[in-house]
Write an enzyme that holds these catalytic residues in place. Structure first.
Site, PDB file in Angstrom:
ATOM      1  N   GLN A  71       0.803  -1.235   0.000  1.00 47.02           N
ATOM      2  CA  GLN A  71       0.000   0.000   0.000  1.00 47.02           C
ATOM      3  C   GLN A  71       0.835   1.285   0.000  1.00 47.02           C
ATOM      4  O   GLN A  71       0.273   2.368  -0.134  1.00 47.02           O
ATOM      5  CB  GLN A  71      -0.938   0.011   1.221  1.00 47.02           C
ATOM      6  CG  GLN A  71      -2.021  -1.048   1.161  1.00 47.02           C
ATOM      7  CD  GLN A  71      -3.113  -0.728   0.143  1.00 47.02           C
ATOM      8  OE1 GLN A  71      -3.246   0.405  -0.324  1.00 47.02           O
ATOM      9  NE2 GLN A  71      -3.916  -1.723  -0.211  1.00 47.02           N
TER      10      GLN A  71
ATOM     11  N   SER B  18       2.744  -4.947  -5.363  1.00 47.31           N
ATOM     12  CA  SER B  18       1.795  -5.378  -6.391  1.00 47.31           C
ATOM     13  C   SER B  18       1.495  -4.190  -7.309  1.00 47.31           C
ATOM     14  O   SER B  18       1.144  -3.110  -6.827  1.00 47.31           O
ATOM     15  CB  SER B  18       0.503  -5.807  -5.674  1.00 47.31           C
ATOM     16  OG  SER B  18      -0.102  -6.874  -6.317  1.00 47.31           O
ATOM     17  N   ALA B  19       1.611  -4.396  -8.626  1.00 39.20           N
ATOM     18  CA  ALA B  19       1.550  -3.265  -9.572  1.00 39.20           C
ATOM     19  C   ALA B  19       0.207  -2.548  -9.602  1.00 39.20           C
ATOM     20  O   ALA B  19       0.156  -1.335  -9.800  1.00 39.20           O
ATOM     21  CB  ALA B  19       1.879  -3.775 -10.977  1.00 39.20           C
TER      22      ALA B  19
ATOM     23  N   CYS C 153     -10.084  -7.995  -0.216  1.00 44.90           N
ATOM     24  CA  CYS C 153      -9.708  -9.411  -0.143  1.00 44.90           C
ATOM     25  C   CYS C 153     -10.443 -10.146   0.975  1.00 44.90           C
ATOM     26  O   CYS C 153     -10.484 -11.362   0.994  1.00 44.90           O
ATOM     27  CB  CYS C 153      -8.205  -9.558   0.068  1.00 44.90           C
ATOM     28  SG  CYS C 153      -7.259  -8.710  -1.174  1.00 44.90           S
TER      29      CYS C 153
HETATM   30  N1  PMP Z   1      -1.010  -6.862   0.971  1.00 42.34           N
HETATM   31  C1  PMP Z   1      -1.749  -5.747   1.085  1.00 42.34           C
HETATM   32  C2  PMP Z   1      -1.437  -4.793   2.178  1.00 42.34           C
HETATM   33  C3  PMP Z   1      -2.784  -5.497   0.192  1.00 42.34           C
HETATM   34  O1  PMP Z   1      -3.507  -4.387   0.322  1.00 42.34           O
HETATM   35  C4  PMP Z   1      -3.036  -6.427  -0.841  1.00 42.34           C
HETATM   36  C5  PMP Z   1      -4.154  -6.201  -1.842  1.00 42.34           C
HETATM   37  N2  PMP Z   1      -5.387  -5.930  -1.245  1.00 42.34           N
HETATM   38  C6  PMP Z   1      -2.235  -7.570  -0.927  1.00 42.34           C
HETATM   39  C7  PMP Z   1      -1.228  -7.756  -0.008  1.00 42.34           C
HETATM   40  C8  PMP Z   1      -2.442  -8.614  -1.990  1.00 42.34           C
HETATM   41  O2  PMP Z   1      -2.163  -8.095  -3.243  1.00 42.34           O
HETATM   42  P1  PMP Z   1      -2.635  -8.891  -4.557  1.00 42.34           P
HETATM   43  O3  PMP Z   1      -4.111  -9.132  -4.386  1.00 42.34           O
HETATM   44  O4  PMP Z   1      -2.334  -7.966  -5.671  1.00 42.34           O
HETATM   45  O5  PMP Z   1      -1.880 -10.157  -4.599  1.00 42.34           O
END
Ligand code: PMP
Length: 372
Positions: free
Chosen positions: A178, A199-200, A330
């Site tokens: 983040q 994450s891009a 998520c």
């Molecule tokens: N860590 C954090 C703090 C996140 O906010 C997210 C995405 N919500 C992720 C990990 C996971 O990223 P991704 O879904 O792109 O794998």
């Protein structure tokens, strides 16, 4: 429609989109193939992207390993360290306010016999350094603490945590998903960070691609871990699978833009965050209570309770004009574990909405809140 769910994901930038197109069309070569131009062009494009990401993080290109995103990166590091260093110990320290991809990985390892400590957090979601210090034991192999919280935006004191871990000779992983493009990170200044995930799609790049930073030693050898995926060993023998060249190129472009625009983006995010907070305070008076801290936080994340109003009902009503969420996309089916960890009651959690901004939002856009 005003999109205020930028912590869930962001809009891909036009330049990023354009940069990806050739690699979805004519430049379809496998970057691991050799000799002919489609292969070498793909390879060069991947290496340029790697350079851009390394440059954004203050790392060297060798230390950047491409993944499918932060979920994979977090799994890769936590499981990979746990397996590789099992002779040294089986104790991992994390916090109760981590993202599900860290917490669930730790819970899985716990079910297989690992010893996991879940540090408590303060009312803004930050860990306590003293608690961390007293939790480290001879069997501790890894500390995994989020850099900036995805729900309330608080930044942990990563410098202190990294220094402590280094002094105790324990690997330190941080989920920086983040904070990329919102906190200026120079990994040369954090020798205690062994691993970092990103994450891009959180910084205006494409979905399904991310990277993990793995620190190298003075002999240029990456910190060894057990791979999550076994196979062709495309990424320094640590991650296998044919690289998603178009996504990687997009991530590289997004990293380049994030680096270039970071100072202005941070100022803009702070400015519009303050503007929205003032509107909410003026309009809703005592009905709003802010769960987030006001300093030492990711700019642009507002986590707020609307007293007596159910968040799902509110979000549904807002949906035609404003896109926002209750917290982590998520884990959106469950009440937030982060808000629970910072001491909110179930009622307070059910009144909470997260607005996460992007630098391309103007104050005029936010005036829509005055009309609600
Ligand atoms: N860590 C954090 C703090 C996140 O906010 C997210 C995405 N919500 C992720 C990990 C996971 O990223 P991704 O879904 O792109 O794998």
């Amino acid at each position: 429609m005003l999109y205020l769910d930028n912590s869930a994901t962001t809009k891909i930038e036009d330049e990023v989109f354009e940069s990806m197109l050739p690699f979805l069309k004519e430049e379809y070569g496998n970057p691991s193939s050799k000799y002919y131009s489609q292969a070498t062009n793909s390879h060069k494009a991947v290496e340029t992207a790697r350079k851009n990401i390394a440059n954004l993080l203050g790392a060297s290109t060798k230390e950047i390993i491409f993944t499918s995103g932060s979920t994979e990166a977090n799994n890769m590091i936590i499981k990979g360290v746990s397996d590789y260093y099992s002779n040294k110990g089986n104790h991992i320290i994390t916090s109760v306010a981590e993202h599900a991809s860290v917490l669930e990985t730790c819970r899985y390892l716990e079910s297989r016999g690992s010893d996991i400590s879940y540090l408590s957090v303060d009312k803004y979601g930050r860990i306590d350094l003293e608690e961390l210090k007293s939790s480290i034991k001879p069997t501790t192999i890894l500390v995994s603490i989020i850099w900036g919280n995805n729900e309330v935006g608080s930044l942990n004191d990563i410098k202190e945590i990294a220094e402590l871990c280094k002094s105790k000779n324990v690997f330190f992983h941080t989920d920086a998903t983040q904070v990329i493009g919102k906190v200026d990170i120079n990994l040369e200044e954090y020798p205690g960070i062994s691993f970092l995930s990103c994450s891009a799609h959180k910084f205006h790049g494409p979905k399904g691609v991310g990277s993990v930073f793995i620190r190298k030693d003075q002999y240029d050898i990456l910190t060894p871990i057990t791979p999550l995926f076994h196979g062709g060993g495309q990424e320094s023998n640590i991650r296998s699978g044919t690289l998603a060249v178009h996504n990687i190129v997009g991530m590289g472009k997004a990293a380049d833009l994030a680096k270039e625009k970071m100072p202005t983006n941070i100022l803009q995010l702070k400015d519009i965050e303050n503007y929205l907070v003032e509107i909410l305070k003026n309009k809703f008076k005592n009905t709003v209570v802010f769960n987030n801290d006001t300093t030492n936080k990711i700019p642009g994340i507002i986590n707020v309770q609307f007293k007596g109003i159910n968040n799902e009902v509110l979000l549904k009503q807002l949906a035609p004009v404003i896109a926002a969420s209750t917290g982590s996309a998520c884990s959106s089916s469950k009440p937030s574990h982060v808000l629970d960890a910072i001491g909110l009651s179930l009622e307070e959690i059910r009144n909470t909405v997260r607005f996460s901004l992007s630098p391309n939002i103007s104050k005029e856009d936010l005036n829509i809140f005055r009309e609600l």
